[in-house]
Design a protein around this motif. Sequence first.
Motif, PDB file in Angstrom:
ATOM      1  N   PRO A  82      38.340  27.458  45.128  1.00 44.22           N
ATOM      2  CA  PRO A  82      39.213  26.289  44.991  1.00 44.22           C
ATOM      3  C   PRO A  82      40.545  26.699  44.370  1.00 44.22           C
ATOM      4  N   LYS A  83      41.416  25.750  44.185  1.00 46.59           N
ATOM      5  CA  LYS A  83      42.738  26.040  43.625  1.00 46.59           C
ATOM      6  C   LYS A  83      42.620  26.607  42.207  1.00 46.59           C
ATOM      7  N   PHE A  84      41.728  26.010  41.413  1.00 51.11           N
ATOM      8  CA  PHE A  84      41.557  26.458  40.039  1.00 51.11           C
ATOM      9  C   PHE A  84      40.148  27.014  39.868  1.00 51.11           C
ATOM     10  N   VAL A  85      40.069  28.250  39.417  1.00 45.83           N
ATOM     11  CA  VAL A  85      38.787  28.925  39.234  1.00 45.83           C
ATOM     12  C   VAL A  85      38.350  28.735  37.787  1.00 45.83           C
ATOM     13  N   CYS A 124      47.046  19.803  44.311  1.00 49.61           N
ATOM     14  CA  CYS A 124      46.272  20.007  43.087  1.00 49.61           C
ATOM     15  C   CYS A 124      47.176  20.491  41.950  1.00 49.61           C
ATOM     16  N   GLU A 125      47.042  19.840  40.796  1.00 51.43           N
ATOM     17  CA  GLU A 125      47.812  20.216  39.626  1.00 51.43           C
ATOM     18  C   GLU A 125      46.937  20.106  38.377  1.00 51.43           C
ATOM     19  N   LEU A 126      47.266  20.931  37.401  1.00 52.23           N
ATOM     20  CA  LEU A 126      46.608  20.811  36.102  1.00 52.23           C
ATOM     21  C   LEU A 126      47.248  19.682  35.314  1.00 52.23           C
ATOM     22  N   ASP A 127      46.412  18.896  34.641  1.00 52.45           N
ATOM     23  CA  ASP A 127      46.957  17.885  33.734  1.00 52.45           C
ATOM     24  C   ASP A 127      47.720  18.591  32.605  1.00 52.45           C
ATOM     25  N   ALA A 128      48.813  17.983  32.170  1.00 49.77           N
ATOM     26  CA  ALA A 128      49.689  18.633  31.192  1.00 49.77           C
ATOM     27  C   ALA A 128      49.080  18.695  29.797  1.00 49.77           C
ATOM     28  N   ASP A 129      48.262  17.693  29.451  1.00 46.30           N
ATOM     29  CA  ASP A 129      47.759  17.644  28.082  1.00 46.30           C
ATOM     30  C   ASP A 129      46.517  18.502  27.915  1.00 46.30           C
ATOM     31  N   THR A 130      46.238  18.847  26.680  1.00 45.32           N
ATOM     32  CA  THR A 130      45.037  19.592  26.324  1.00 45.32           C
ATOM     33  C   THR A 130      43.996  18.624  25.783  1.00 45.32           C
ATOM     34  N   VAL A 131      42.804  18.657  26.337  1.00 40.74           N
ATOM     35  CA  VAL A 131      41.719  17.768  25.923  1.00 40.74           C
ATOM     36  C   VAL A 131      40.892  18.474  24.860  1.00 40.74           C
ATOM     37  N   SER A 132      40.843  17.915  23.680  1.00 40.86           N
ATOM     38  CA  SER A 132      40.034  18.486  22.603  1.00 40.86           C
ATOM     39  C   SER A 132      38.651  17.857  22.615  1.00 40.86           C
ATOM     40  N   ALA A 133      37.776  18.304  21.710  1.00 37.91           N
ATOM     41  CA  ALA A 133      36.378  17.882  21.713  1.00 37.91           C
ATOM     42  C   ALA A 133      36.219  16.372  21.621  1.00 37.91           C
ATOM     43  N   SER A 134      37.080  15.707  20.884  1.00 39.78           N
ATOM     44  CA  SER A 134      36.946  14.258  20.723  1.00 39.78           C
ATOM     45  C   SER A 134      37.234  13.501  22.023  1.00 39.78           C
ATOM     46  N   GLY A 135      37.875  14.146  22.983  1.00 40.37           N
ATOM     47  CA  GLY A 135      38.214  13.471  24.244  1.00 40.37           C
ATOM     48  C   GLY A 135      37.390  13.924  25.435  1.00 40.37           C
ATOM     49  N   PHE A 136      36.394  14.776  25.188  1.00 45.73           N
ATOM     50  CA  PHE A 136      35.608  15.314  26.310  1.00 45.73           C
ATOM     51  C   PHE A 136      34.926  14.207  27.123  1.00 45.73           C
ATOM     52  N   GLU A 137      34.238  13.310  26.431  1.00 47.14           N
ATOM     53  CA  GLU A 137      33.469  12.282  27.144  1.00 47.14           C
ATOM     54  C   GLU A 137      34.392  11.383  27.966  1.00 47.14           C
ATOM     55  N   GLU A 138      35.506  10.982  27.383  1.00 49.02           N
ATOM     56  CA  GLU A 138      36.413  10.091  28.093  1.00 49.02           C
ATOM     57  C   GLU A 138      37.018  10.766  29.320  1.00 49.02           C
ATOM     58  N   ARG A 139      37.402  12.048  29.200  1.00 50.92           N
ATOM     59  CA  ARG A 139      38.070  12.717  30.301  1.00 50.92           C
ATOM     60  C   ARG A 139      37.074  13.255  31.347  1.00 50.92           C
ATOM     61  N   PHE A 140      35.962  13.795  30.874  1.00 51.57           N
ATOM     62  CA  PHE A 140      35.055  14.481  31.795  1.00 51.57           C
ATOM     63  C   PHE A 140      33.777  13.704  32.106  1.00 51.57           C
ATOM     64  N   GLY A 141      33.519  12.634  31.369  1.00 56.04           N
ATOM     65  CA  GLY A 141      32.246  11.930  31.507  1.00 56.04           C
ATOM     66  C   GLY A 141      32.021  11.276  32.858  1.00 56.04           C
ATOM     67  N   THR A 142      33.092  10.871  33.531  1.00 53.87           N
ATOM     68  CA  THR A 142      32.943  10.194  34.823  1.00 53.87           C
ATOM     69  C   THR A 142      32.742  11.165  35.982  1.00 53.87           C
ATOM     70  N   GLY A 143      33.033  12.444  35.763  1.00 51.25           N
ATOM     71  CA  GLY A 143      32.910  13.424  36.841  1.00 51.25           C
ATOM     72  C   GLY A 143      34.110  13.479  37.754  1.00 51.25           C
ATOM     73  N   VAL A 144      35.132  12.681  37.489  1.00 53.02           N
ATOM     74  CA  VAL A 144      36.346  12.699  38.309  1.00 53.02           C
ATOM     75  C   VAL A 144      37.204  13.904  37.960  1.00 53.02           C
ATOM     76  N   LYS A 145      37.313  14.193  36.680  1.00 49.94           N
ATOM     77  CA  LYS A 145      38.079  15.335  36.195  1.00 49.94           C
ATOM     78  C   LYS A 145      37.129  16.398  35.633  1.00 49.94           C
ATOM     79  N   ARG A 185      38.219  17.018  40.349  1.00 53.54           N
ATOM     80  CA  ARG A 185      37.044  17.802  40.710  1.00 53.54           C
ATOM     81  C   ARG A 185      37.253  18.586  41.999  1.00 53.54           C
ATOM     82  N   ARG A 186      37.860  17.969  43.014  1.00 55.95           N
ATOM     83  CA  ARG A 186      37.998  18.648  44.302  1.00 55.95           C
ATOM     84  C   ARG A 186      38.905  19.874  44.210  1.00 55.95           C
ATOM     85  N   CYS A 187      39.690  19.969  43.133  1.00 56.15           N
ATOM     86  CA  CYS A 187      40.564  21.126  42.943  1.00 56.15           C
ATOM     87  C   CYS A 187      39.865  22.255  42.192  1.00 56.15           C
TER      88      CYS A 187
END
Length: 382
Positions: free
Chosen positions: A168-171, A322-343, A363-365
């Motif tokens: 994929p675009k991002f390994v 496909c692009e990387l999101d600009a912000d950095t997700v720290s541990a407190s934001g893992f569930e919100e950003r990754f919990g849905t499986g979209v990102k 995800r597709r990237c």
Amino acid sequence: MRKGIVFLFLVLSLFACKEPFEPELSEANLRVLTVEGYLDTEGKPSELYLGYTRRIYGDNLGPGSTPAVGAEVFLESSEGNRYPLVDVGDGFYQFAQDIEEEGSYRLKILLEGEGYTSESLHPLISTPIEDIGFEKDERGVEVYITTKGSGTVEDFLWTFTETYAFSPKFVSPYIYRPETGEVDTRRPEETIYLCFRTLNSSDLILETSSNFDEGVIFKKPITRIIPGDERLSTRYSILVSQMALSPEAAEFWETMRKNTDDIGTIFSPMPSNITGNVSKDLDPSAPVIGFVSLGVIQERRMFIGVQEVSPWVNNLEAYYDCELDADTVSASGFEERFGTGVKFPAMAVFVESSIIGYRSALRRCVDCTLRGSNVKPDFWED
């Protein structure tokens, strides 16, 4: 090969006429059984396809045919021995038995209360593929084979299966685990950054060795990969199958090939004028389209690595936005950003030697399993 048969029933729908042409056909003629396959007599798995043609106008338009499922299919030798084919679904019936090449056989089909029988089939043994290779030019990479006819074999049909590795675009080696709420390193079986995809050819590739000096078919083009194609982005494999044809089979498939190439011409033979070698038992005049053959199928596999065709610039259309999101997700934001499986976590962000978070991407990237399998094929050579 199925592409050639089905195409004939779509030709009339492609005419650029001001008024659509709607031929007067009975419902029986709109649902014609198609039979096609080349069964290997040495035990290599091979397939027969059974389907019904679709109407060429009105409702239910579309490419392809309707699979004929639930058939009982078997080869019957002249001595009365039966060799069944296994229904593997979607109209395909697999044959994987070693039978005598010196014998004669008939294919028998029992479907929806009707019986169909082929003409007598005599196995043909194809000569070996002498060479398989490729050449690169400004138009891409062309795969070719060289073979030679014999006193008993002059007509050939080739099919091929392609398998290629891609990323994929991002390994990313990372995975979010909802049960712990943490981002972890993926286990080997969970990798999503190298996948394999397989494509089956539907082209009709035919040639007659008597057209060449000493019967040598030299560097016959099999397929061309255009510049930027993903198939050569990492590593590529092609398995070419060579089948010997009887003169009758060669004539049938050449007629089908010409119809496939002859888009929009009313002078092409229509299906009712094309006969195969299978007929309906109780009504031999009923239309049945297709040809079945028996013989020893010769195969050769070749690999091409991206370094062998370098420079090769990949135009990965599947990942163009496909692009990387600009912000950095720290541990407190893992569930919100990754919990849905979209990102997915796509890239770790370090401060000195410690990971402080992750940049994310769709995800597709990141996940190649959306378009292929992360299980390496048994035949694969790195």
